[in-house]
Design a protein around this motif. Structure first.
Motif, PDB file in Angstrom:
ATOM      1  N   SER A  32      92.513 -24.475 -27.460  1.00 35.09           N
ATOM      2  CA  SER A  32      91.185 -24.895 -26.752  1.00 35.09           C
ATOM      3  C   SER A  32      91.776 -26.056 -25.710  1.00 35.09           C
ATOM      4  O   SER A  32      91.168 -26.202 -24.606  1.00 35.09           O
ATOM      5  CB  SER A  32      90.181 -25.495 -27.335  1.00 35.09           C
ATOM      6  OG  SER A  32      90.393 -26.517 -28.208  1.00 35.09           O
ATOM      7  N   THR A  33      92.441 -27.070 -26.206  1.00 38.77           N
ATOM      8  CA  THR A  33      93.149 -28.034 -25.235  1.00 38.77           C
ATOM      9  C   THR A  33      93.730 -27.460 -24.104  1.00 38.77           C
ATOM     10  O   THR A  33      93.530 -27.624 -22.892  1.00 38.77           O
ATOM     11  CB  THR A  33      94.084 -28.790 -26.008  1.00 38.77           C
ATOM     12  OG1 THR A  33      93.272 -29.561 -27.161  1.00 38.77           O
ATOM     13  CG2 THR A  33      94.503 -30.113 -25.208  1.00 38.77           C
ATOM     14  N   ASP A  34      94.681 -26.320 -24.351  1.00 41.66           N
ATOM     15  CA  ASP A  34      95.462 -25.646 -23.121  1.00 41.66           C
ATOM     16  C   ASP A  34      94.426 -25.012 -22.422  1.00 41.66           C
ATOM     17  O   ASP A  34      94.275 -25.097 -21.272  1.00 41.66           O
ATOM     18  CB  ASP A  34      96.303 -24.622 -23.649  1.00 41.66           C
ATOM     19  CG  ASP A  34      97.177 -24.099 -22.670  1.00 41.66           C
ATOM     20  OD1 ASP A  34      97.680 -24.732 -21.771  1.00 41.66           O
ATOM     21  OD2 ASP A  34      97.230 -22.789 -22.460  1.00 41.66           O
ATOM     22  N   GLU A  87      83.340 -16.579 -37.637  1.00 41.70           N
ATOM     23  CA  GLU A  87      83.495 -14.956 -37.770  1.00 41.70           C
ATOM     24  C   GLU A  87      84.485 -14.323 -36.758  1.00 41.70           C
ATOM     25  O   GLU A  87      84.991 -13.137 -37.151  1.00 41.70           O
ATOM     26  CB  GLU A  87      82.007 -14.581 -37.679  1.00 41.70           C
ATOM     27  CG  GLU A  87      81.081 -14.807 -38.868  1.00 41.70           C
ATOM     28  CD  GLU A  87      79.474 -14.603 -38.508  1.00 41.70           C
ATOM     29  OE1 GLU A  87      79.406 -14.201 -37.404  1.00 41.70           O
ATOM     30  OE2 GLU A  87      78.906 -14.919 -39.444  1.00 41.70           O
ATOM     31  N   LEU A  88      84.419 -14.763 -35.482  1.00 42.93           N
ATOM     32  CA  LEU A  88      85.307 -14.277 -34.712  1.00 42.93           C
ATOM     33  C   LEU A  88      86.574 -14.568 -34.927  1.00 42.93           C
ATOM     34  O   LEU A  88      87.671 -13.428 -34.646  1.00 42.93           O
ATOM     35  CB  LEU A  88      84.953 -14.802 -33.263  1.00 42.93           C
ATOM     36  CG  LEU A  88      83.531 -14.398 -32.685  1.00 42.93           C
ATOM     37  CD1 LEU A  88      83.283 -15.294 -31.498  1.00 42.93           C
ATOM     38  CD2 LEU A  88      83.438 -12.905 -32.385  1.00 42.93           C
ATOM     39  N   ILE A  89      87.046 -15.824 -35.314  1.00 33.65           N
ATOM     40  CA  ILE A  89      88.484 -15.844 -35.930  1.00 33.65           C
ATOM     41  C   ILE A  89      88.824 -15.151 -36.893  1.00 33.65           C
ATOM     42  O   ILE A  89      90.123 -14.812 -37.114  1.00 33.65           O
ATOM     43  CB  ILE A  89      88.651 -17.632 -35.994  1.00 33.65           C
ATOM     44  CG1 ILE A  89      88.449 -18.485 -34.706  1.00 33.65           C
ATOM     45  CG2 ILE A  89      89.862 -17.592 -36.510  1.00 33.65           C
ATOM     46  CD1 ILE A  89      89.402 -18.100 -33.637  1.00 33.65           C
ATOM     47  N   GLY A  90      87.811 -15.296 -38.040  1.00 33.65           N
ATOM     48  CA  GLY A  90      88.599 -14.359 -39.235  1.00 33.65           C
ATOM     49  C   GLY A  90      88.962 -15.204 -40.246  1.00 33.65           C
ATOM     50  O   GLY A  90      89.340 -15.010 -41.438  1.00 33.65           O
ATOM     51  N   GLN A  91      88.665 -16.646 -39.959  1.00 34.41           N
ATOM     52  CA  GLN A  91      89.321 -17.517 -40.861  1.00 34.41           C
ATOM     53  C   GLN A  91      88.322 -18.819 -40.678  1.00 34.41           C
ATOM     54  O   GLN A  91      87.764 -19.036 -40.061  1.00 34.41           O
ATOM     55  CB  GLN A  91      90.651 -17.985 -40.438  1.00 34.41           C
ATOM     56  CG  GLN A  91      91.707 -16.946 -40.777  1.00 34.41           C
ATOM     57  CD  GLN A  91      92.971 -17.501 -40.558  1.00 34.41           C
ATOM     58  OE1 GLN A  91      93.264 -18.480 -40.995  1.00 34.41           O
ATOM     59  NE2 GLN A  91      93.902 -16.763 -39.748  1.00 34.41           N
ATOM     60  N   PRO A  92      88.169 -19.458 -42.112  1.00 36.84           N
ATOM     61  CA  PRO A  92      87.280 -20.900 -41.964  1.00 36.84           C
ATOM     62  C   PRO A  92      88.202 -21.970 -41.237  1.00 36.84           C
ATOM     63  O   PRO A  92      89.415 -22.048 -41.135  1.00 36.84           O
ATOM     64  CB  PRO A  92      87.402 -21.270 -43.665  1.00 36.84           C
ATOM     65  CG  PRO A  92      88.518 -20.452 -44.168  1.00 36.84           C
ATOM     66  CD  PRO A  92      88.751 -19.252 -43.315  1.00 36.84           C
ATOM     67  N   ALA A 121      94.137 -22.753 -39.304  1.00 42.74           N
ATOM     68  CA  ALA A 121      93.436 -21.851 -38.136  1.00 42.74           C
ATOM     69  C   ALA A 121      92.647 -22.892 -37.194  1.00 42.74           C
ATOM     70  O   ALA A 121      92.846 -22.782 -35.872  1.00 42.74           O
ATOM     71  CB  ALA A 121      92.514 -21.212 -38.795  1.00 42.74           C
ATOM     72  N   ALA A 122      92.090 -24.092 -37.686  1.00 43.36           N
ATOM     73  CA  ALA A 122      91.530 -25.099 -36.600  1.00 43.36           C
ATOM     74  C   ALA A 122      92.399 -25.797 -35.872  1.00 43.36           C
ATOM     75  O   ALA A 122      92.208 -25.808 -35.062  1.00 43.36           O
ATOM     76  CB  ALA A 122      90.632 -25.965 -37.564  1.00 43.36           C
ATOM     77  N   GLU A 123      93.579 -26.170 -36.495  1.00 36.55           N
ATOM     78  CA  GLU A 123      94.388 -26.987 -35.997  1.00 36.55           C
ATOM     79  C   GLU A 123      95.226 -26.043 -34.597  1.00 36.55           C
ATOM     80  O   GLU A 123      95.391 -26.404 -33.480  1.00 36.55           O
ATOM     81  CB  GLU A 123      95.589 -27.247 -36.592  1.00 36.55           C
ATOM     82  CG  GLU A 123      95.179 -28.412 -37.692  1.00 36.55           C
ATOM     83  CD  GLU A 123      96.365 -28.998 -38.688  1.00 36.55           C
ATOM     84  OE1 GLU A 123      97.293 -28.250 -38.741  1.00 36.55           O
ATOM     85  OE2 GLU A 123      96.230 -29.941 -39.081  1.00 36.55           O
ATOM     86  N   ALA A 124      95.284 -24.619 -34.992  1.00 42.31           N
ATOM     87  CA  ALA A 124      95.665 -23.810 -34.061  1.00 42.31           C
ATOM     88  C   ALA A 124      94.902 -23.493 -32.842  1.00 42.31           C
ATOM     89  O   ALA A 124      95.106 -23.491 -31.567  1.00 42.31           O
ATOM     90  CB  ALA A 124      96.209 -22.518 -34.523  1.00 42.31           C
ATOM     91  N   LEU A 125      93.681 -23.236 -33.251  1.00 43.14           N
ATOM     92  CA  LEU A 125      92.422 -23.301 -32.228  1.00 43.14           C
ATOM     93  C   LEU A 125      92.294 -24.479 -31.300  1.00 43.14           C
ATOM     94  O   LEU A 125      92.011 -24.576 -30.056  1.00 43.14           O
ATOM     95  CB  LEU A 125      91.355 -23.035 -32.788  1.00 43.14           C
ATOM     96  CG  LEU A 125      89.931 -22.577 -31.962  1.00 43.14           C
ATOM     97  CD1 LEU A 125      90.475 -21.303 -30.903  1.00 43.14           C
ATOM     98  CD2 LEU A 125      88.722 -22.364 -32.668  1.00 43.14           C
TER      99      LEU A 125
END
Length: 320
Positions: free
Chosen positions: A75-77, A48-53, A67-71
């Protein structure tokens, strides 16, 4: 930046990373000591916060969306920078503290704990998270900068990497002690081809190095048997299922105690170098920087340590 992004919590990112790594809500829940509904709720709130599944099911498999790959990269960074901050604050207190996240190719797993133990004697408050992978998995982890550092041979030439060779990795031919070839004073690779050759799974660096070398020497084995791990390979040779080309470090105890026999093949050992590797431009934590510097500066200590794992028969060359 969207205000919704500022409401993302570190806990949500921890749960998200657990789902990414396990590709399972239930396994992530077990790892995080949560219920599966709690994991589902955290992911739903994050979406919901990201706005994408972030995830999608194809059949019974869970896949990451773009979107998950970008996140995941972000998150790793984020967690890498927090780890680095923690280490820097510890350094300001006068001691190096923190965790080294190290991945190693499977045939390096025998010597790496001793390598880290030597490093830890200089920095007693540093801990280690060690992951053992095959060559293909190592390359994939490098592509997403998954670890602080990685120890591997055959460093990919098509990636922008910083690497430091530090130790020979001699690959030798071994046989069960009662094998007919064990009585020969010297052999050629061609002499081995009459017997089954035990090989590692696809993606193994040892298998690729051996296959490339055998092809170069035109040594064709009519019968090969695939074995899924170095430990199973070693046991399969001892059981008499075939010969193997294997890193000497992986069988040093068996060679020393007469459980396996290193064959005196003129074209062997095949030498590859172990290298410590990271993506060029990666921001290394203080612990990772210190470990890289230790590898670079303590060559004599590392060579002395490696000599204990060599197991070279009298008259045969040891690892340099």
């Amino acid at each position: 930046m969207r205000k919704s992004m500022m409401r993302i919590t570190l806990r949500q990112l921890q749960v998200f990373r657990a789902v990414c790594e396990s590709r399972s809500y239930s396994r992530a829940a077990e790892e995080m000591a949560l219920t599966q509904p709690a994991v589902s709720l955290q992911i739903r709130q994050l979406e919901e916060l990201i706005g994408q599944p972030l995830f999608e099911y194809l059949g019974k498999k869970l896949y990451l969306t773009a979107a998950a790959e970008a996140l995941q990269r972000a998150s790793t960074d984020i967690f890498g920078r927090l780890d680095s901050l923690d280490m820097q604050l510890s350094d300001l207190q006068g001691s190096l503290q923190g965790q080294l996240n190290l991945a190693v190719e499977s045939s390096a797993k025998y010597i790496t704990p001793h390598l880290f133990a030597a490093f830890k004697r200089k920095h007693p408050e540093v801990s280690l998270e060690l992951v053992v992978v095959n060559h293909a998995q190592a390359v994939k982890r490098l592509s997403i900068s998954r670890d602080d550092l990685l120890i591997m041979s055959q460093v990919p030439t098509d990636m922008d990497l910083e690497f430091l060779p530090f130790l020979d990795n001699p690959i030798v031919a071994v046989a069960p002690v009662d094998h007919p070839l064990c009585t020969a004073p010297e052999l050629k690779l061609q002499d081995l081809t009459r017997y089954p050759l035990l090989i590692r799974e696809p993606g193994s660096g040892t298998r690729k190095a051996a296959e490339d070398y055998l092809r170069q020497k035109r040594a064709h084995f009519a019968q090969t048997v695939q074995v899924a791990s170095l430990d199973a390979l070693r046991e399969s040779v001892a059981a008499g299922l075939g010969l193997a080309l294997i890193p000497r470090h992986a069988v040093h105890l068996e060679l020393a105690h007469g459980l396996l026999h290193e064959l005196p093949v003129l074209e062997l050992p095949l030498y590859r170098s172990w290298c410590v590797v990271h993506p060029r431009g990666k921001r290394l934590s203080p612990v990772a920087q210190a470990f890289f510097a230790f590898i670079r500066e303590e060559r004599a200590q590392i060579s002395a340590l490696a000599a204990r794992f060599d197991g070279a028969p009298a008259g045969r060359p040891a690892a340099g």
